[in-house]
Each structure stands twice: as structure tokens, then as C-alpha cells.
Design an enzyme around this catalytic site. Sequence first.
Site, PDB file in Angstrom:
ATOM      1  N   CYS A   1      47.679  35.234  37.677  1.00 47.45           N
ATOM      2  CA  CYS A   1      48.612  34.393  38.640  1.00 47.45           C
ATOM      3  C   CYS A   1      50.092  34.649  38.209  1.00 47.45           C
ATOM      4  O   CYS A   1      50.867  35.128  38.907  1.00 47.45           O
ATOM      5  CB  CYS A   1      48.165  33.031  39.008  1.00 47.45           C
TER       6      CYS A   1
ATOM      7  N   HIS B   1      52.658  26.933  38.770  1.00 49.89           N
ATOM      8  CA  HIS B   1      53.465  27.221  37.332  1.00 49.89           C
ATOM      9  C   HIS B   1      54.819  27.430  37.733  1.00 49.89           C
ATOM     10  O   HIS B   1      55.134  27.806  39.121  1.00 49.89           O
ATOM     11  CB  HIS B   1      52.827  28.563  36.781  1.00 49.89           C
TER      12      HIS B   1
HETATM   13  P1  NAD Z   1      36.200  28.945  38.139  1.00 50.26           P
HETATM   14  O1  NAD Z   1      35.966  28.248  36.795  1.00 50.26           O
HETATM   15  O2  NAD Z   1      37.062  28.090  39.210  1.00 50.26           O
HETATM   16  O3  NAD Z   1      34.977  29.768  38.679  1.00 50.26           O
HETATM   17  C1  NAD Z   1      34.337  30.686  38.067  1.00 50.26           C
HETATM   18  C2  NAD Z   1      32.966  30.768  38.994  1.00 50.26           C
HETATM   19  O4  NAD Z   1      32.154  31.597  38.202  1.00 50.26           O
HETATM   20  C3  NAD Z   1      32.361  29.170  39.012  1.00 50.26           C
HETATM   21  O5  NAD Z   1      31.544  29.108  40.260  1.00 50.26           O
HETATM   22  C4  NAD Z   1      31.024  29.358  37.808  1.00 50.26           C
HETATM   23  O6  NAD Z   1      30.026  28.659  38.194  1.00 50.26           O
HETATM   24  C5  NAD Z   1      30.710  31.029  37.848  1.00 50.26           C
HETATM   25  N1  NAD Z   1      30.265  31.609  36.597  1.00 50.26           N
HETATM   26  C6  NAD Z   1      30.241  30.900  35.420  1.00 50.26           C
HETATM   27  N2  NAD Z   1      29.683  31.769  34.437  1.00 50.26           N
HETATM   28  C7  NAD Z   1      28.788  32.765  35.275  1.00 50.26           C
HETATM   29  C8  NAD Z   1      28.175  33.634  35.024  1.00 50.26           C
HETATM   30  N3  NAD Z   1      27.642  33.945  33.706  1.00 50.26           N
HETATM   31  N4  NAD Z   1      27.628  34.533  36.033  1.00 50.26           N
HETATM   32  C9  NAD Z   1      28.049  34.292  37.263  1.00 50.26           C
HETATM   33  N5  NAD Z   1      28.893  33.353  37.781  1.00 50.26           N
HETATM   34  C10 NAD Z   1      29.228  32.502  36.744  1.00 50.26           C
HETATM   35  O7  NAD Z   1      37.255  30.153  37.519  1.00 50.26           O
HETATM   36  P2  NAD Z   1      38.499  30.786  38.352  1.00 50.26           P
HETATM   37  O8  NAD Z   1      39.580  29.862  38.158  1.00 50.26           O
HETATM   38  O9  NAD Z   1      38.093  31.194  39.647  1.00 50.26           O
HETATM   39  O10 NAD Z   1      39.015  32.037  37.448  1.00 50.26           O
HETATM   40  C11 NAD Z   1      38.101  33.271  37.585  1.00 50.26           C
HETATM   41  C12 NAD Z   1      38.905  34.400  37.038  1.00 50.26           C
HETATM   42  O11 NAD Z   1      40.285  34.296  37.650  1.00 50.26           O
HETATM   43  C13 NAD Z   1      39.106  34.371  35.442  1.00 50.26           C
HETATM   44  O12 NAD Z   1      39.244  35.858  34.994  1.00 50.26           O
HETATM   45  C14 NAD Z   1      40.493  33.650  35.639  1.00 50.26           C
HETATM   46  O13 NAD Z   1      41.395  34.009  34.736  1.00 50.26           O
HETATM   47  C15 NAD Z   1      41.103  34.479  36.897  1.00 50.26           C
HETATM   48  N6  NAD Z   1      42.182  33.955  37.562  1.00 50.26           N
HETATM   49  C16 NAD Z   1      42.230  32.349  37.625  1.00 50.26           C
HETATM   50  C17 NAD Z   1      43.206  31.749  38.325  1.00 50.26           C
HETATM   51  C18 NAD Z   1      43.576  30.242  38.374  1.00 50.26           C
HETATM   52  O14 NAD Z   1      44.386  29.512  38.250  1.00 50.26           O
HETATM   53  N7  NAD Z   1      42.386  29.612  38.704  1.00 50.26           N
HETATM   54  C19 NAD Z   1      44.419  32.551  38.725  1.00 50.26           C
HETATM   55  C20 NAD Z   1      44.431  33.701  38.770  1.00 50.26           C
HETATM   56  C21 NAD Z   1      43.375  34.501  38.360  1.00 50.26           C
END
Ligand code: NAD
Length: 339
Positions: free
Chosen positions: A142, A221
Site C-alpha cells: 500500500c 498512512h
Molecule cells: P489478513 O490477515 O487480513 O488476511 C490474510 C488471510 O489469509 C486471512 O483470511 C487468513 O486467515 C488467511 N491465511 C493465513 N494463513 C494462511 C495460510 N497458510 N493459507 C491460506 N490462508 C491463510 O492480511 P492482509 O492485510 O489481507 O494482507 C495480505 C497481504 O497483503 C500481505 O502480504 C500484506 O502485506 C499485503 N497488504 C496488506 C495491506 C493492508 O494494509 N492490510 C495493504 C497492502 C498489502
Amino acid sequence: MMTVKVGINGYGTIGKRTALAIAKQDDMEIVGVTKRHPSYEARLAIKQKIPLYVAVEEDTGAFEREDLPVSGTLRDLVEKADIIVDCTPGGVGATYKKLYDEVGVKAIYQGGEDHAMAGVSFNSFANYHESWGAMHSRVVSCNTTGLIRTLYPLDRVFGIERVFAALVRRGADPGDRRGALLNAVEPSLKLPTHHGPDVQTIMPWLNIQTMAVKTPTTMMHIHCIVADLKRKGSDVDILSVWDSVPRIKFVSGRHGIKSSAQIMELARDLGRSRGDFMEIIVWEDGVRVEGKTLYYYQAVHQESDVIPEIVDCIRSMMKLEEDAIRSIRKTDRSLGIGK
Ligand code: NAD
């Protein structure tokens, strides 16, 4: 028209929003999402009529005990999809690369994974074509998406000598129980922070340094950016460059938007889905030029700014649309961005 079958591994903050965005495209369809536990989000997927798959086969019983109908395991989903959008937590996506390769399915990873693992990182404006037909790509984080959205057009028009950005980061997402700070500000002690090198995965020529602090807010942010330009431009020139590209929105302190709280209120007032703002928000009265040095503030809605990039990345990898701008406009129309 060819409809691309998209599977989503990890139905959390990014996965849920990706699913909703893909459901609005006429050239792609969701074939399923995975969950690890029979949580409320698993129920949400069923309610939204999205086929639910179990991420880890051994957990199937837990879903059955909760009467949650599952369509199979992650492997079944991977075999059904043309492309997987991996939205698992940072570092977990890399552990699935072997499976995606074994089945021969394309995969998009998120900013929590290393650039080297995917081999190519993605931003819709700056390098849409680098992911053309690729098997793997990574949509940058992000914060990195936010920095590239405003810096790339400036670099094209004025040239950038050097950038310094201080990132005031939200402590956790609103729905997150982990990582939240209640009453503290925590500097990143690994300096300069990884955000600059991450921007360079897409703009390798850019001289950029970054620092970051984590703060007790969940909303957005805020970036404080200083850029030395190669060619002088007034604040009006700068604003008109940003005005000419999609996915940047102006707000004004003079009109009462003085903080991230009012930006999020505006998103809700505009009826944006989930109260998200997928654009990068720039304070138009927070832009100042002194000589060739530009100062500005921008706000990044961390939960949603990468979502339109993921949609465009699918189009590039699946060779659905050769023209980046046409893909961007199509995505933005479908998601109500810019309204
Ligand atoms: P999150 O924790 O909200 O969601 C992750 C999901 O993956 C959850 O539903 C969890 O249950 C599932 N999960 C966990 N372990 C797993 C596994 N072994 N197999 C399958 N599913 C599994 O995380 P998020 O915030 O959505 O982040 C996901 C990715 O996106 C990360 O790489 C993060 O850095 C990136 N990201 C996050 C944001 C943010 O601010 N939230 C912004 C941009 C990018």
C-alpha cells in the site's frame, strides 16, 4: 469475451476486497476463495455465493462440523483457476509458490512477499507491461503503491533528482487484533526503511530514501514527502500533473479536511464501498515549492489502494488488455473510482 477464472487464496483484508472488485469485472470471474477456519469471513463468502475452499486439507472437518459447505481444498481451487491472487499474510504467499508452479497456474502475490520471489513487481502506471503474460508478479505494498502513484508522473514531467519520504504508518488495520499500538509511537529502527528499495523494484533509477514511524491509528498512512525536481514547476503545475492522471484525489484543509479522519468520513459520505478510498489523497493546500524543492503530504488508505492494481495486474498477466490506460479506466469505471 474471454472470462478469466480467478481464485483467491486468503480471504482477509485484501482478499475480501479483491473478490468484490473482480465480481464487478466483465472479463474475469471468481471461482472460489480459501479460508483456514470456519470464521465469520467463511460465512460471508458463502452468503456472497462465492465457492469456499479449505486452505489446509486437515481442517476440512472443522468446516463440516460448523455445517459450512466447502467445494474442496486449495489444490482443487488452484486446479480450477487460470490465476490465483495470493492474499495470505506476508511471507506465507512464498510457501505456496511451489504448489502454483506444480499445477502450472499463474499467481499474483502481495507486498508482504519479497520482490525476488515473484521476479517482477507491479504498478498499473509505471510498469504494466513488465507483467505481460508473466507466470508470477507481485503487486507492491500500500505504501509503495502510494509513493509511486504521485512520484512516477512527477518524474515523467519534471524529472526527480532525489526524494525523501517520512511515512507515518497506521498501527494496524481496523479489524486487526494484532500489532495495534494503544498509546505509543514506534520508529522503524532499520534505516533507511525498506520502502525506498521497494519503490526501486519498479522505478530502479529513482534516488529515494525513507523513514517510518508506526502510530496508534487504524485509518490511513500519511506520507510527508520532499522531492528535489530536475526542472522547476509551480505548485499549480504540480497539481495539474497529478490532476491529469487517474487514482489521485485532492482534498483541502480549507474545506475542512484536516486529517485522515475526515478523509475516511468523506469516503463514507460518497457511499464508497466499505468506506474505502482507492485513490491516493493529496492535500492541495499542503503542496509547496521552494526553488526546485517540492514538499507535499498524501494519505494512503492501506486496505484498498492496491485493489485496482490487482485487477490491472490480472489483465496484464492474462494478456486481456494491451493498453495500460484502457485497463486502468475500465477498472476505475467498474469500481466507482474518481467519482
Ligand atoms: P489478513 O490477515 O487480513 O488476511 C490474510 C488471510 O489469509 C486471512 O483470511 C487468513 O486467515 C488467511 N491465511 C493465513 N494463513 C494462511 C495460510 N497458510 N493459507 C491460506 N490462508 C491463510 O492480511 P492482509 O492485510 O489481507 O494482507 C495480505 C497481504 O497483503 C500481505 O502480504 C500484506 O502485506 C499485503 N497488504 C496488506 C495491506 C493492508 O494494509 N492490510 C495493504 C497492502 C498489502
